[in-house]
Design an enzyme around this catalytic site. Structure first.
Site, short mmCIF file in Angstrom:
data_model
loop_
_atom_site.label_atom_id
_atom_site.label_comp_id
_atom_site.label_asym_id
_atom_site.label_seq_id
_atom_site.Cartn_x
_atom_site.Cartn_y
_atom_site.Cartn_z
N THR A 11 0.83 -1.22 0.00
CA THR A 11 0.00 0.00 0.00
C THR A 11 0.86 1.27 0.00
O THR A 11 0.67 2.15 -0.84
CB THR A 11 -0.92 -0.01 1.24
OG1 THR A 11 -1.72 -1.18 1.18
CG2 THR A 11 -1.81 1.22 1.29
N CYS A 24 -0.30 7.24 9.63
CA CYS A 24 -1.29 8.08 8.92
C CYS A 24 -2.08 8.95 9.89
O CYS A 24 -2.22 10.17 9.68
CB CYS A 24 -2.23 7.20 8.11
SG CYS A 24 -2.88 5.77 9.01
N HIS A 68 -1.96 6.89 19.60
CA HIS A 68 -1.79 8.04 18.69
C HIS A 68 -1.19 9.25 19.42
O HIS A 68 -0.34 9.95 18.87
CB HIS A 68 -3.14 8.40 18.06
CG HIS A 68 -3.82 7.21 17.46
ND1 HIS A 68 -4.74 6.45 18.16
CD2 HIS A 68 -3.66 6.61 16.26
CE1 HIS A 68 -5.13 5.44 17.40
NE2 HIS A 68 -4.49 5.52 16.25
N HIS A 76 -9.98 7.50 7.83
CA HIS A 76 -10.17 7.74 9.26
C HIS A 76 -10.83 9.11 9.44
O HIS A 76 -10.67 10.00 8.59
CB HIS A 76 -8.83 7.83 10.01
CG HIS A 76 -7.90 6.68 9.83
ND1 HIS A 76 -8.15 5.41 10.30
CD2 HIS A 76 -6.66 6.61 9.27
CE1 HIS A 76 -7.13 4.63 10.05
NE2 HIS A 76 -6.21 5.31 9.41
#
Ligand code: NAD
Length: 344
Positions: free
Chosen positions: A13, A141, A195, A221
Site C-alpha cells: 500500500t 497516517c 496516537h 479515518h
C-alpha cells in the site's frame, strides 16, 4: 542536478505509492523496488518499467513466473543513497543492520517503533531537526493527520492541550484478513490510545490525550479534535491558518462533501490515481472557536497521506532542500491542493 538514488523496500500500500512519487521528482531517481513474491504487484511494477530486486533465494521463482529481476536486495542497497522501508510493521527494524552495512540512509514507516530511527518526522513540525540525519521514521497516517493540523494551529497561538477522538477505518480496501467487522471496537478501551504517544515522538512537550475506536469502513479515518490555546482566537483566524497551510483542504459539506464517501467520490471524479487524497481534509463548517477553545473534524486517507512526507524525508536526510523548497516541489509534482473544496 545530480539526482539522489532511491530504493523502496516493500511494494504494498505505502511502498507502491512512494515509489511512484519518487519517480515524479526532478531531483530523485527510482533505482528499483524490493518484491519478495512474484505476485500481481510484481507484474504491475514490471509493466511500468520499475526494476525489481528480490531476495537471493527467490531469484529462480521470479524467473519461473517470467519476471527477470534486476538483482538481489543487496544489489539494490549497493546502488542507492537512500532506502525507503515500506515493509510491514516490525520488519523494517530487522532490515536496519543491512541498511547500515551498506551505508545507505533509511526512511522507516509508522508501524516501526520510534527507536528504529534517529528522529520521528513530520514536514510541517520538525523538518529542520531531520536535516542530515542518517535515519527518519515517518509517523503513521493518523499521527501525520493530527500533526498537520496541530502545527498549522500553532501558527495562530500557543497550544496548551489537545484532546482528540480517532475513528479508525477497520482495514485498507485490499486487506481481506481483517474484515468484515460488524462492531465498533475501542482501540483500546482506555486512554491514551497510542496516537497521542506517537504525536509526542515529534512534539514531546505537547499535552495531548487521544482515544480511538475502530469502525467497519475501509475508506478513511475521521478525527474529532479539541484544542485549548494560550490566548483567545476567532474562527476566522483558525480557518485562515488552515487555508494557508500546504496539504490541508477545507471541505464544504453544504456542497455535498459531507462524509468520507463523498470525499472519495469527489477525488475519483477528479481522476486521482487510486482515488488518493494525500491532503488532510478538514470540514470547513466543523471549525469552531470560542475564547481560547477550538474544535474541528478532519478526515485522513490512510493509504496516501504519508506519501508527501516520505518524499520530504528523503530531501531532509540528504539535506538537499529547505522546508519551503521541498513542500513546493513535492506538492506541485504530486498535484496536491490547498484551500476550500469543491472548486471550479
Ligand atoms: P502492506 O502489507 O500493504 O505492504 C508491505 C509490503 O512489504 C508487501 O508488499 C509485502 O509483500 C512486503 N514485504 C513483506 N515482508 C517483506 C520483507 N521481508 N522484505 C521486503 N518486503 C516485504 O503494508 P503497508 O500498509 O504498505 O504498511 C507498510 C508500513 O507503512 C507499515 O509500517 C505501516 O504501519 C505503515 N503505514 C501504513 C498505512 C496504511 O494505512 N496502510 C498508513 C501509514 C503507514
Amino acid at each position: 542536478m545530480v539526482a539522489v538514488k532511491v530504493g523502496v523496500n516493500g511494494f504494498g500500500t505505502i511502498g507502491k505509492r512512494v515509489a511512484e512519487a519518487v519517480a515524479l521528482q526532478p531531483d530523485m531517481e527510482l533505482v528499483g523496488v524490493v518484491k519478495t513474491r512474484p505476485d500481481y504487484a510484481a507484474f504491475y511494477a514490471s509493466s511500468r518499467g520499475i526494476p525489481l530486486y528480490v531476495p537471493e533465494d527467490r531469484l529462480e521463482e521470479f524467473r519461473r513466473r517470467g519476471l527477470e529481476p534486476a538483482g538481489t536486495v543487496e544489489d539494490l542497497l549497493g546502488k542507492v543513497d537512500v532506502v525507503v522501508d515500506a515493509t510491514p510493521g516490525g520488519v523494517g527494524a530487522k532490515y536496519k543492520p543491512l541498511y547500515e552495512k551498506h551505508g545507505v540512509k533509511a526512511i522507516f514507516q509508522g508501524g516501526e517503533k520510534a527507536d528504529v530511527a534517529e528522529v520521528s518526522f513530520n514536514t510541517l513540525c520538525n523538518y529542520e531537526e531531520a536535516r542530515g540525519k542518517r535515519s527518519l521514521r515517518v509517523v503513521s497516517c493518523n499521527t501525520t493527520g493530527l500533526l498537520r493540523s496541530i502545527c498549522a494551529l500553532q501558527r495562530v497561538a500557543r497550544i496548551e492541550s489537545v484532546r482528540a477522538t480517532i475513528v479508525r477505518r477497520a482495514a485498507d480496501p485490499k486487506e481481506v484478513k481483517r474484515g468484515p467487522v460488524n462492531a465498533i471496537v475501542p482501540n483500546p478501551a482506555r486512554a491514551p490510545s497510542h496516537h497521542a504517544l506517537d504525536v509526542k515522538t515529534v512534539l514531546p512537550s505537547l499535552d495531548i490525550v487521544t482515544m480511538a475506536v475502530v469502525v467497519p469502513t475501509t475508506l478513511m479515518h475521521v478525527h474529532i479534535v479539541y484544542a485549548r490555546l494560550a490566548s483567545s482566537v476567532t474562527r476566522e483566524d483558525v480557518v485562515q491558518a488552515f487555508m494557508d497551510t500546504p496539504r490541508i483542504l477545507l471541505a464544504d459539506d453544504e456542497a455535498g462533501l459531507a462524509s468520507t464517501a463523498d470525499l472519495v467520490e469527489y477525488f475519483r471524479d477528479l481522476g486521482r490515481k487510486r482515488y488518493d487524497i494525500p491532503e488532510l481534509v478538514i470540514w470547513l463548517n466543523s471549525v469552531n472557536a470560542s475564547g481560547n477553545e477550538v474544535m474541528w473534524m478532519q478526515a485522513v486517507h490512510q493509504e496516501s497521506i504519508v506519501v508527501p512526507e516520505n518524499i520530504d524525508a528523503i530531501r531532509a536526510v540528504m539535506d538537499m532542500a529547505s522546508m519551503e523548497e521541498t513542500l513546493k516541489t513535492t506538492d506541485s509534482t504530486l498535484g496536491l491542493m490547498r484551500g476550500v473544496i469543491p472548486r471550479k
